[in-house]
Design an enzyme around this catalytic site. Sequence first.
Site, PDB file in Angstrom:
ATOM      1  N   ASP A  41     -12.457  -9.893   3.658  1.00 27.66           N
ATOM      2  CA  ASP A  41     -11.012  -9.767   3.865  1.00 27.66           C
ATOM      3  C   ASP A  41     -10.657  -8.464   4.552  1.00 27.66           C
ATOM      4  O   ASP A  41     -11.417  -7.502   4.534  1.00 27.66           O
ATOM      5  CB  ASP A  41     -10.297  -9.772   2.504  1.00 27.66           C
ATOM      6  CG  ASP A  41     -10.048 -11.178   2.020  1.00 27.66           C
ATOM      7  OD1 ASP A  41     -10.258 -12.115   2.792  1.00 27.66           O
ATOM      8  OD2 ASP A  41      -9.621 -11.329   0.853  1.00 27.66           O
ATOM      9  N   LYS A  63      -6.374 -11.366   6.124  1.00 25.40           N
ATOM     10  CA  LYS A  63      -5.026 -11.894   6.180  1.00 25.40           C
ATOM     11  C   LYS A  63      -4.023 -10.837   5.785  1.00 25.40           C
ATOM     12  O   LYS A  63      -4.304  -9.932   5.017  1.00 25.40           O
ATOM     13  CB  LYS A  63      -4.878 -13.121   5.287  1.00 25.40           C
ATOM     14  CG  LYS A  63      -5.376 -12.931   3.901  1.00 25.40           C
ATOM     15  CD  LYS A  63      -5.421 -14.255   3.198  1.00 25.40           C
ATOM     16  CE  LYS A  63      -6.035 -14.084   1.844  1.00 25.40           C
ATOM     17  NZ  LYS A  63      -6.249 -15.317   1.157  1.00 25.40           N
ATOM     18  N   MET A 177       1.751  -5.780  -3.760  1.00 25.78           N
ATOM     19  CA  MET A 177       2.396  -6.450  -2.609  1.00 25.78           C
ATOM     20  C   MET A 177       3.923  -6.404  -2.692  1.00 25.78           C
ATOM     21  O   MET A 177       4.582  -7.393  -2.358  1.00 25.78           O
ATOM     22  CB  MET A 177       1.929  -7.923  -2.528  1.00 25.78           C
ATOM     23  CG  MET A 177       0.459  -8.096  -2.271  1.00 25.78           C
ATOM     24  SD  MET A 177      -0.088  -9.797  -2.416  1.00 25.78           S
ATOM     25  CE  MET A 177      -0.329  -9.966  -4.180  1.00 25.78           C
TER      26      MET A 177
HETATM   27  C1  LIG Z   1      -3.719  -9.716  -1.906  1.00 26.53           C
HETATM   28  S1  LIG Z   1      -3.570  -8.410  -3.052  1.00 26.53           S
HETATM   29  C2  LIG Z   1      -5.253  -8.239  -3.499  1.00 26.53           C
HETATM   30  C3  LIG Z   1      -5.449  -7.510  -4.780  1.00 26.53           C
HETATM   31  C4  LIG Z   1      -6.910  -7.294  -5.108  1.00 26.53           C
HETATM   32  N1  LIG Z   1      -7.574  -8.531  -5.398  1.00 26.53           N
HETATM   33  C5  LIG Z   1      -7.083  -6.331  -6.273  1.00 26.53           C
HETATM   34  O1  LIG Z   1      -7.611  -6.715  -7.316  1.00 26.53           O
HETATM   35  O2  LIG Z   1      -6.679  -5.180  -6.125  1.00 26.53           O
HETATM   36  C6  LIG Z   1      -3.293  -7.054  -1.975  1.00 26.53           C
HETATM   37  C7  LIG Z   1      -2.453  -5.957  -2.597  1.00 26.53           C
HETATM   38  O3  LIG Z   1      -3.237  -5.171  -3.474  1.00 26.53           O
HETATM   39  C8  LIG Z   1      -2.757  -3.848  -3.456  1.00 26.53           C
HETATM   40  N2  LIG Z   1      -3.852  -2.960  -2.997  1.00 26.53           N
HETATM   41  C9  LIG Z   1      -5.107  -3.322  -2.711  1.00 26.53           C
HETATM   42  N3  LIG Z   1      -5.861  -2.248  -2.387  1.00 26.53           N
HETATM   43  C10 LIG Z   1      -5.046  -1.181  -2.475  1.00 26.53           C
HETATM   44  C11 LIG Z   1      -5.224   0.208  -2.255  1.00 26.53           C
HETATM   45  N4  LIG Z   1      -6.403   0.725  -1.908  1.00 26.53           N
HETATM   46  N5  LIG Z   1      -4.152   1.018  -2.428  1.00 26.53           N
HETATM   47  C12 LIG Z   1      -2.949   0.524  -2.801  1.00 26.53           C
HETATM   48  N6  LIG Z   1      -2.726  -0.789  -3.021  1.00 26.53           N
HETATM   49  C13 LIG Z   1      -3.758  -1.626  -2.872  1.00 26.53           C
HETATM   50  C14 LIG Z   1      -1.581  -3.800  -2.502  1.00 26.53           C
HETATM   51  O4  LIG Z   1      -0.407  -4.020  -3.251  1.00 26.53           O
HETATM   52  C15 LIG Z   1      -1.894  -4.973  -1.613  1.00 26.53           C
HETATM   53  O5  LIG Z   1      -0.732  -5.455  -0.972  1.00 26.53           O
END
Ligand SMILES: C[S@@+](CC[C@H](N)C(=O)[O-])C[C@H]1O[C@@H](n2cnc3c(N)ncnc32)[C@H](O)[C@@H]1O
Length: 257
Positions: A41, A63, A177
């Site tokens: 991803d 995505k 998100m």
């Molecule tokens: C589709 S979700 C995936 C979440 C992922 N599976 C997890 O467990 O963190 C994507 C969201 O995770 C958050 N996110 C993921 N990585 C991040 C990071 N390094 N810093 C801040 N927010 C993060 C943000 O809110 C982003 O829009």
Amino acid sequence: MNSSEVTIHPVMLVGAGPGDPDLLTVKAHRLLGEVDVIVYDRLVAKPILSLIPETTERVFAGKRASNHYMPQEDINNLLVDLARVGKRVMRLKGGDPFVFGRGGEEALHLVRNGIPFEVVPGITSSAGCAAYAGIPLTHRGLAQGVRFVTGHSKSDEPLTLDWRSLADPETTLVVYMGMANVKEISQKLIENGLSDQTPVAVINMGTRPQQKTLVSTLTALPETVASSDIKGATLFVIGRVVTLADELAWFAEAAGA
Ligand SMILES: C[S@@+](CC[C@H](N)C(=O)[O-])C[C@H]1O[C@@H](n2cnc3c(N)ncnc32)[C@H](O)[C@@H]1O
């Protein structure tokens, strides 16, 4: 070779964590060198991709919230197709595959098509970001629990969250998100009784060298986000535990906002 002779290997649904490659699990790190193909991803950090051997096939299935490069159905089918030709397949996702990662949907699709799978959990971004921002998600006297919600809705539709139960001063709320709906999130929580002075941390690109944390209040949150230049993965930590961020800051963040 006839298809009945193909050995089907379990598809590995692997969490890559929030970005810092040192937060990969030992198992995820080992598997990176053992699979034939990695379907990954957008949120998987570059330093993690650089750990993949050059001979391993890579497929980008990245995505964005409103711009899907590869529809979920195509990703599901791709995993099945790759497994059916006998490849050792890794599905590599940011954070944890089972936290807002659609890992459950992919696992269901695999099992319903007779393909075995395994899950390698990753550090979810809320845990990684909060830790690197010096914010314990629970803390005696400040938060008895924590809730994770998604702030993403289908385009132009309002969020369908249970605002009344989320507006709980005893519980830390982490919104994944939430950037596109920041006004609605702030407004609904205040309308449902959470103090407008509740501290909020906006954590951007958490655990990465460019991590930035902006500390705001619930009422000022939309303005804090609008006046910043943050882009990319961001989450909100809402609750009294955010007051500890100053004292517990340990990670050198990028300057400015
Ligand atoms: C589709 S979700 C995936 C979440 C992922 N599976 C997890 O467990 O963190 C994507 C969201 O995770 C958050 N996110 C993921 N990585 C991040 C990071 N390094 N810093 C801040 N927010 C993060 C943000 O809110 C982003 O829009």
